[in-house]
Design an enzyme around this catalytic site. Structure first.
Site, PDB file in Angstrom:
ATOM      1  N   VAL A  52       0.713  -1.118   0.120  1.00  0.00           N
ATOM      2  CA  VAL A  52      -0.009  -0.168  -0.110  1.00  0.00           C
ATOM      3  C   VAL A  52       0.926   1.178  -0.066  1.00  0.00           C
ATOM      4  CG1 VAL A  52      -2.163  -0.888   1.058  1.00  0.00           C
ATOM      5  CG2 VAL A  52      -0.371  -0.226   2.455  1.00  0.00           C
ATOM      6  N   TYR A  53       2.093   1.052   0.059  1.00  0.00           N
ATOM      7  CA  TYR A  53       2.951   2.534   0.142  1.00  0.00           C
ATOM      8  C   TYR A  53       3.171   2.993  -1.260  1.00  0.00           C
ATOM      9  CZ  TYR A  53       5.408   0.675   4.420  1.00  0.00           C
ATOM     10  OH  TYR A  53       5.235   0.391   5.688  1.00  0.00           O
ATOM     11  N   ALA A  54       2.362   4.215  -1.424  1.00  0.00           N
ATOM     12  CA  ALA A  54       2.054   4.971  -2.791  1.00  0.00           C
ATOM     13  C   ALA A  54       1.201   4.061  -3.610  1.00  0.00           C
ATOM     14  CB  ALA A  54       3.611   5.203  -3.296  1.00  0.00           C
TER      15      ALA A  54
END
Length: 327
Positions: A52-54
Site C-alpha cells: 500500500v505504500y504509494a
C-alpha cells in the site's frame, strides 16, 4: 554493518533497516536510488516496503532498482499485505486477498520471492487460522522465505505465534513483528515485547526516531520541508509535540552533546540495542540524511546514558502488564 538473526530463525539482517514509506510519492527514483546505494555500501541488507505504500509505487520503484543498482542477492526484501483502501474495511487478511496481494507484490518488485512477508495488521473479521494459512502457503510455494506480522498487539501476537508453533513442521514459525517503538512510544514494552522475547519473534521497530521528533528538529518550531510541515503528514507528527515529549527530546539532546554525536544517533542507538530488537527501520528524505543515520553503527550508548533515557521516558506499567507481585 553488523548482522543479527531475526527471532529464532536462520535469517540474518542488518541491524538497521531501510524503510520505503515515501518512495514513489515524496521520494522519486533518483533520491531512492541514492538512498539504496548508500545503504548497500554501508553494509545494509534489510529493505522494508508494503503493497500500500504509494499504492504500490514503492514496490514498483524498488523493483526497478533491484539488479540494476544493487544485486538482488545482497538484499533482504520485506513487504506486507492486508491493508486495503476501503473506508468500511481497513484490513482484509483473508487467504484469497493475501495470496493475490503477494502475487501482485512480486510482479511489482520483479522478483520470484520476498525474503520476509508480513501481515500488515490484525483483521478481526477473518479467522486467524485462515490468515496464518496464507503464510504457510506462501512459504510452501517458495514465494516467501520467512513470514511475520505487523501491528499486532500482545495477545494477537501470542495467539498467532503459538498457533504456528503448535504443529512443528506443518506450520511456518513467525520470524518477526513490526511495530512503532522509540523513546517517545514505548507501548510495546507492556505486552508485545515480552511475548516476542518468550516466543522467539524478532522485533522490527518502525518510527524509531519518534516520527522525526527525536532528531530535535522541532524544538524551535516546525521547519519547512519536514514531515510536520506537510499537510497530510502533520497529524502523524503532532502527537509527539507535547510537553512530555519535549522533556524526552531535551534529554536526548543533552546526551548527544555529552557524547559529541547527534540526537538522531542517540535515539536510534537506544532503540537498536533494546532487548528483543533485531533492526529498527528508518526512513529518510535523501541519501545525506540516511548516511547520518547509518553512522550510528559506530555508537554504543554508555550504560549511564541508557539508564537516564530509560528514566525520563519510562512508560507507566501497572497491573496486570507485568509481574503483579512487584506492584
Amino acid at each position: 554493518m553488523e548482522l543479527r538473526h531475526l527471532g529464532r530463525t536462520g535469517l540474518r539482517v542488518s541491524r538497521i533497516g531501510l524503510g520505503t514509506l515515501t518512495w514513489g510519492r515524496d521520494t522519486g527514483e533518483s533520491d531512492a536510488a541514492a538512498q539504496l546505494k548508500t545503504f548497500w555500501e554501508a553494509g545494509g541488507t534489510l529493505v522494508d516496503t508494503a503493497d500500500v505504500y504509494a499504492d504500490g509505487g514503492a514496490e514498483y520503484l524498488l523493483g526497478r532498482l533491484l539488479g540494476e543498482l544493487v544485486p538482488r542477492r545482497d538484499l533482504v526484501i520485506s513487504t506486507k499485505a492486508g491493508s486495503v483502501p476501503d473506508p468500511d474495511r481497513r484490513f482484509d487478511c483473508s487467504r484469497g486477498h493475501l495470496l493475490a496481494a503477494l502475487d501482485a507484490s512480486l510482479e511489482r518488485l520483479g522478483t520470484d520471492y520476498v525474503d520476509l512477508w508480513q501481515i500488515h495488521a490484525y483483521d478481526p473479521v477473518t479467522p486467524l487460522d485462515e490468515t496464518l494459512q496464507a503464510l504457510d502457503i506462501a512459504v510452501g510455494s517458495g514465494r516467501a522465505r520467512y513470514v511475520g506480522v505487523s501491528n499486532f498487539c500482545g495477545w494477537q501476537l501470542a495467539k498467532a505465534a503459538a498457533w504456528q508453533l503448535a504443529a512443528p513442521g506443518g506450520r511456518t514459525r513467525l520470524a518477526g513483528t513490526q511495530l512503532e517503538y522509540s523513546l517517545l512510544q514505548r507501548g510495546i514494552e507492556r505486552e508485545v515485547l515480552p511475548a516476542a522475547l518468550d516466543l522467539g519473534v524478532g522485533v522490527l521497530p518502525s518510527s524509531p526516531l519518534g516520527r522525526g521528533v527525536l532528531t530535535g528538529k522541532y524544538r524551535d518550531g516546525t521547519p519547512p520541508g519536514s514531515r510536520g510541515a506537510v499537510e497530510y503528514l502533520a497529524p502523524f507528527v503532532a502527537p509527539y509535540l507535547d510537553e512530555p515529549a519535549s522533556r524526552i527530546v531535551d534529554a536526548v539532546a543533552t546526551a548527544a552533546d555529552g557524547l559529541a554525536v547527534t540526537p538522531l544517533e542517540v535515539a536510534l542507538a537506544w532503540v537498536r540495542d533494546r532487548p528483543g530488537v533485531t533492526a529498527p527501520v528508518i526512513g529518510a528524505r535523501n541519501a545525506e540524511q540516511l548516511a547520518e543515520a547509518l553512522s550510528v553503527e559506530a555508537l554504543t550508548l554508555p550504560d549511564e546514558i541508557c539508564r537516564a533515557l530509560d528514566d525520563v521516558s519510562a512508560p507507566v506499567h501497572r497491573y496486570p502488564d507485568h509481574d503483579w507481585s512487584t506492584l
